[in-house]
Design an enzyme around this catalytic site. Structure first.
Site, PDB file in Angstrom:
ATOM      1  N   ASP A  80      36.938  40.115  42.256  1.00 31.16           N
ATOM      2  CA  ASP A  80      36.938  38.952  43.279  1.00 31.16           C
ATOM      3  C   ASP A  80      35.680  38.902  44.092  1.00 31.16           C
ATOM      4  O   ASP A  80      35.349  39.883  44.807  1.00 31.16           O
ATOM      5  CB  ASP A  80      38.046  38.942  44.469  1.00 31.16           C
ATOM      6  CG  ASP A  80      39.699  38.553  43.912  1.00 31.16           C
ATOM      7  OD1 ASP A  80      39.644  38.903  42.582  1.00 31.16           O
ATOM      8  OD2 ASP A  80      40.317  38.460  44.608  1.00 31.16           O
TER       9      ASP A  80
ATOM     10  N   LYS B 145      39.001  31.042  44.213  1.00 32.36           N
ATOM     11  CA  LYS B 145      39.767  31.569  45.264  1.00 32.36           C
ATOM     12  C   LYS B 145      39.328  31.079  46.456  1.00 32.36           C
ATOM     13  O   LYS B 145      38.044  30.720  46.726  1.00 32.36           O
ATOM     14  CB  LYS B 145      39.451  33.133  45.381  1.00 32.36           C
ATOM     15  CG  LYS B 145      40.436  33.902  46.344  1.00 32.36           C
ATOM     16  CD  LYS B 145      40.161  35.379  46.316  1.00 32.36           C
ATOM     17  CE  LYS B 145      40.651  36.034  47.469  1.00 32.36           C
ATOM     18  NZ  LYS B 145      40.153  37.375  47.471  1.00 32.36           N
TER      19      LYS B 145
ATOM     20  N   LYS C 281      43.539  30.882  43.101  1.00 35.13           N
ATOM     21  CA  LYS C 281      44.050  31.971  43.857  1.00 35.13           C
ATOM     22  C   LYS C 281      43.901  31.482  45.705  1.00 35.13           C
ATOM     23  O   LYS C 281      42.825  31.258  45.775  1.00 35.13           O
ATOM     24  CB  LYS C 281      43.427  33.265  43.856  1.00 35.13           C
ATOM     25  CG  LYS C 281      44.105  34.428  44.815  1.00 35.13           C
ATOM     26  CD  LYS C 281      43.303  35.644  44.582  1.00 35.13           C
ATOM     27  CE  LYS C 281      43.676  36.657  45.537  1.00 35.13           C
ATOM     28  NZ  LYS C 281      42.901  38.195  45.381  1.00 35.13           N
TER      29      LYS C 281
END
Length: 217
Positions: free
Chosen positions: A89, A151, A183
């Site tokens: 991430d 995300k 996400k």
């Protein structure tokens, strides 16, 4: 609904101790969460501890500001993959986005994608700092760079809200047809919030409240 299979059980605070990480990993086993999300220094420990399970080890790159150089982010990624990370991430450089330096962002994400060596790459947009137009543009750049997910948040913005339903919906509508997932992360603390994020398009939930969310089922 098996909410546990959406959850990346998360502990990213800067004073996290090894005993707390072990507890996080034990909880992930107990509730059979999709994954855990830990800082890079705990990737090797987490990988070894979760060996022989299908729980993914997720880590963060350029965290939490996204303002390290692209080269540093690439080196962090290479190290994380070497230590066993299943997913990466990375934090987008919001300043570069706001300055319209799209080629820089595209090149950075693409470079990190290469460094992932086939591992899943999620790009943290930090939606608390962006308007709707900027969120959409960031998503479009992630599509071009062949990221796997977008995300919402690091959860580290002062007075930030984190994941908002309208942002998750916009992200989903922008990237879904290109095959990217969303996400939602930041401020997801109960079952109601988790279900709302899934309803508007989230395929993953990053939260430190996974046990609370699932224990209420």
């Amino acid at each position: 609904m098996e909410l546990n299979k959406y959850i990346e059980h998360t502990l990213l605070k800067q004073d996290a101790r090894e005993s707390e990480i072990i507890n996080l990993l034990d909880e992930a086993k107990r509730y059979n969460f999709l994954g855990v999300c830990v800082n890079p220094s705990f990737v090797k420990l987490s990988t070894e501890y979760l060996k022989n399970t299908d729980i993914k080890v997720v880590t963060v790159i350029g965290f939490p500001l996204g303002q390290t150089t692209s080269e540093a982010k690439v080196l962090e990624t290479i190290d994380a993959v070497k230590n066993g990370a299943d997913e990466i991430d990375m934090v987008l450089n919001c300043g570069k986005l706001k300055d319209g330096e799209y080629d820089y962002i595209l090149k950075e994400i693409s470079g990190i994608k290469t460094a992932c060596q086939g591992k899943v790459l999620k790009v943290i947009l930090e939606t608390d700092l962006l308007n709707q137009e900027e969120i959409k543009k960031a998503c479009e750049l992630c599509i071009k760079a062949e990221a796997d997910f977008v995300k919402t948040s690091t959860g580290f913005v002062k007075n930030g809200v984190g994941a908002k339903a309208e942002d998750v919906k916009l992200m989903y509508e922008t990237v879904h047809s290109a095959g990217l997932g969303v996400k939602a992360s930041g401020g997801i603390r109960d079952r109601e919030a988790a279900l709302k994020m899934i309803e508007v398009g989230a395929e993953r939930l990053g939260t430190s409240s996974g046990v609370k969310i699932c224990a209420g089922e």
